[in-house]
Design a protein around this motif. Structure first.
Motif, PDB file in Angstrom:
ATOM      1  N   VAL A   1       0.839  -1.200   0.000  1.00  0.00           N
ATOM      2  CA  VAL A   1       0.000   0.000   0.000  1.00  0.00           C
ATOM      3  C   VAL A   1       0.875   1.251   0.000  1.00  0.00           C
ATOM      4  N   HIS A   2       1.911   1.251   0.824  1.00  0.00           N
ATOM      5  CA  HIS A   2       2.782   2.428   0.944  1.00  0.00           C
ATOM      6  C   HIS A   2       3.471   2.751  -0.369  1.00  0.00           C
ATOM      7  N   ASP A   3       3.866   1.715  -1.134  1.00  0.00           N
ATOM      8  CA  ASP A   3       4.677   1.924  -2.332  1.00  0.00           C
ATOM      9  C   ASP A   3       3.860   2.046  -3.616  1.00  0.00           C
ATOM     10  N   ARG A   4       2.549   1.844  -3.540  1.00  0.00           N
ATOM     11  CA  ARG A   4       1.778   1.841  -4.782  1.00  0.00           C
ATOM     12  C   ARG A   4       1.683   3.247  -5.375  1.00  0.00           C
ATOM     13  N   ARG A   5       1.323   3.288  -6.638  1.00  0.00           N
ATOM     14  CA  ARG A   5       1.253   4.574  -7.350  1.00  0.00           C
ATOM     15  C   ARG A   5       0.211   5.480  -6.695  1.00  0.00           C
ATOM     16  N   PRO A   6       0.452   6.779  -6.697  1.00  0.00           N
ATOM     17  CA  PRO A   6      -0.514   7.707  -6.077  1.00  0.00           C
ATOM     18  C   PRO A   6      -1.865   7.669  -6.761  1.00  0.00           C
ATOM     19  N   ALA A   7      -2.901   7.963  -5.991  1.00  0.00           N
ATOM     20  CA  ALA A   7      -4.254   8.054  -6.545  1.00  0.00           C
ATOM     21  C   ALA A   7      -4.337   9.261  -7.469  1.00  0.00           C
ATOM     22  N   ARG A   8      -5.254   9.196  -8.422  1.00  0.00           N
ATOM     23  CA  ARG A   8      -5.417  10.324  -9.352  1.00  0.00           C
ATOM     24  C   ARG A   8      -5.831  11.591  -8.626  1.00  0.00           C
ATOM     25  N   THR A   9      -6.663  11.430  -7.611  1.00  0.00           N
ATOM     26  CA  THR A   9      -7.106  12.584  -6.822  1.00  0.00           C
ATOM     27  C   THR A   9      -6.339  12.599  -5.504  1.00  0.00           C
ATOM     28  N   PRO A  10      -5.490  13.635  -5.261  1.00  0.00           N
ATOM     29  CA  PRO A  10      -4.736  13.685  -4.012  1.00  0.00           C
ATOM     30  C   PRO A  10      -5.662  13.596  -2.798  1.00  0.00           C
ATOM     31  N   GLY A  11      -5.245  12.811  -1.814  1.00  0.00           N
ATOM     32  CA  GLY A  11      -6.037  12.688  -0.597  1.00  0.00           C
ATOM     33  C   GLY A  11      -7.137  11.651  -0.669  1.00  0.00           C
ATOM     34  N   SER A  12      -7.249  10.928  -1.787  1.00  0.00           N
ATOM     35  CA  SER A  12      -8.340   9.967  -1.933  1.00  0.00           C
ATOM     36  C   SER A  12      -7.901   8.532  -1.635  1.00  0.00           C
ATOM     37  N   ASP A  13      -6.614   8.338  -1.331  1.00  0.00           N
ATOM     38  CA  ASP A  13      -6.132   6.996  -0.998  1.00  0.00           C
ATOM     39  C   ASP A  13      -6.312   6.792   0.506  1.00  0.00           C
ATOM     40  N   HIS A  14      -7.540   6.441   0.906  1.00  0.00           N
ATOM     41  CA  HIS A  14      -7.874   6.345   2.324  1.00  0.00           C
ATOM     42  C   HIS A  14      -7.036   5.292   3.040  1.00  0.00           C
ATOM     43  N   LEU A  15      -6.807   4.171   2.382  1.00  0.00           N
ATOM     44  CA  LEU A  15      -6.074   3.084   3.036  1.00  0.00           C
ATOM     45  C   LEU A  15      -4.649   3.509   3.346  1.00  0.00           C
ATOM     46  N   ARG A  16      -3.981   4.124   2.396  1.00  0.00           N
ATOM     47  CA  ARG A  16      -2.598   4.562   2.634  1.00  0.00           C
ATOM     48  C   ARG A  16      -2.547   5.636   3.723  1.00  0.00           C
ATOM     49  N   ASP A  17      -3.481   6.567   3.676  1.00  0.00           N
ATOM     50  CA  ASP A  17      -3.512   7.635   4.684  1.00  0.00           C
ATOM     51  C   ASP A  17      -3.694   7.068   6.090  1.00  0.00           C
ATOM     52  N   ILE A  18      -4.609   6.110   6.228  1.00  0.00           N
ATOM     53  CA  ILE A  18      -4.873   5.528   7.551  1.00  0.00           C
ATOM     54  C   ILE A  18      -3.665   4.735   8.040  1.00  0.00           C
ATOM     55  N   LEU A  19      -3.045   3.984   7.150  1.00  0.00           N
ATOM     56  CA  LEU A  19      -1.857   3.235   7.544  1.00  0.00           C
ATOM     57  C   LEU A  19      -0.747   4.166   8.018  1.00  0.00           C
ATOM     58  N   LEU A  20      -0.555   5.270   7.323  1.00  0.00           N
ATOM     59  CA  LEU A  20       0.471   6.221   7.747  1.00  0.00           C
ATOM     60  C   LEU A  20       0.136   6.819   9.110  1.00  0.00           C
ATOM     61  N   GLU A  21      -1.134   7.143   9.330  1.00  0.00           N
ATOM     62  CA  GLU A  21      -1.525   7.684  10.628  1.00  0.00           C
ATOM     63  C   GLU A  21      -1.257   6.674  11.745  1.00  0.00           C
TER      64      GLU A  21
END
Length: 255
Positions: free
Chosen positions: A53-73
């Motif tokens: 999840v951490h290394d995957r390509r960024p989502a087209r819309t910034p801030g829309s990758d909920h899973l990556r954001d939650i994992l980082l938090e």
């Protein structure tokens, strides 16, 4: 469960969790779903899941990758607004798995980094006429229309003063960029900007926050994933970026 000799396919569980998170609006429920997914996996599979999840390509819309954001938090802990760290046992097992796999990226994310404390020097103090006002009155003034007062209140260390200020309809993006770039500034001010739905999605605001040396590294690392590539390239030349944030900046550019 992985059988000996078989490789783990983290994508198998990631797609389903992405879909579930997209239909959940409550942040705490999203966090719970991610924690449940991590607890259900053996340590090394959880490590591979996180890295995928951490290394995957960024989502087209910034801030829309909920899973990556939650994992980082979860990984970064208290440096992120409203976030609680991973339960100790889960953090320990993930760190052991990362150490065994020589996964330096995950090891660094899991290490405890306390947020920077706000400066207490005279430069951060409010003008005397404001400092002597009752806190309730300062909170009320932050909703007002006096431009000079609003500019002065941007240095207030009270979270509710800053929250009211950021909700003030008289503030424009340029004002918030200026506040995010203030030096010195209370860390509570930077955290409140990130928590503001009105301003946290603005690229210039995010860039100003990350480039502020007083922004907690945990917060800076999380924000990097929501900044366009062109801005990341510009930021890599900033000599004031903390070393930890700079390392993650290079990883974001590669991603």
């Amino acid at each position: 469960m992985e059988r000996e000799g078989e490789s783990v396919n983290p994508a198998a569980g990631i797609d389903g969790l992405d879909l579930r998170l997209a239909h959940v609006l409550e942040p705490e429920m999203r966090r719970r779903l991610v924690l449940e997914a991590l607890h259900a996996l053996p340590s090394d599979e959880a490590r591979q899941f996180i890295r995928a999840v951490h290394d995957r390509r960024p989502a087209r819309t910034p801030g829309s990758d909920h899973l990556r954001d939650i994992l980082l938090e979860l990984l970064l802990g208290s440096g992120v607004q409203g976030a609680e760290p991973l339960p100790y046992e889960l953090r320990r097992s993930l760190y052991e798995a990362a150490a065994l796999a020589e996964d330096e990226v995950l090891m660094e994310l899991l290490r405890s980094h306390g947020g920077a404390g706000g400066p207490e020097d005279d430069a951060l103090r409010l003008p005397r006429e404001l400092e002597e006002l009752p806190l309730g009155l300062r909170r009320s003034l932050a909703k007002g229309g006096d431009p000079l007062r609003l500019e002065q209140l941007a240095r207030d260390s009270d979270a509710l003063v800053i929250r009211n200020l950021l909700r003030n309809s008289r503030l424009c993006e340029e004002d918030v960029v200026r506040i995010a770039a203030l030096r010195p500034v209370a860390v509570t001010t930077l955290v409140e900007i990130v928590a503001s739905p009105r301003w946290s999605s603005r690229t210039r605001v995010r860039v100003a926050l990350v480039r502020n040396p007083q922004c907690p590294p945990e917060l800076g690392v999380k924000l990097l994933g929501c900044i366009p590539l062109a801005s990341l390239h510009e930021m890599r030349r900033d000599p004031d970026l903390p070393e930890r944030v700079h390392r993650h900046l290079e990883r974001e550019i590669e991603r």
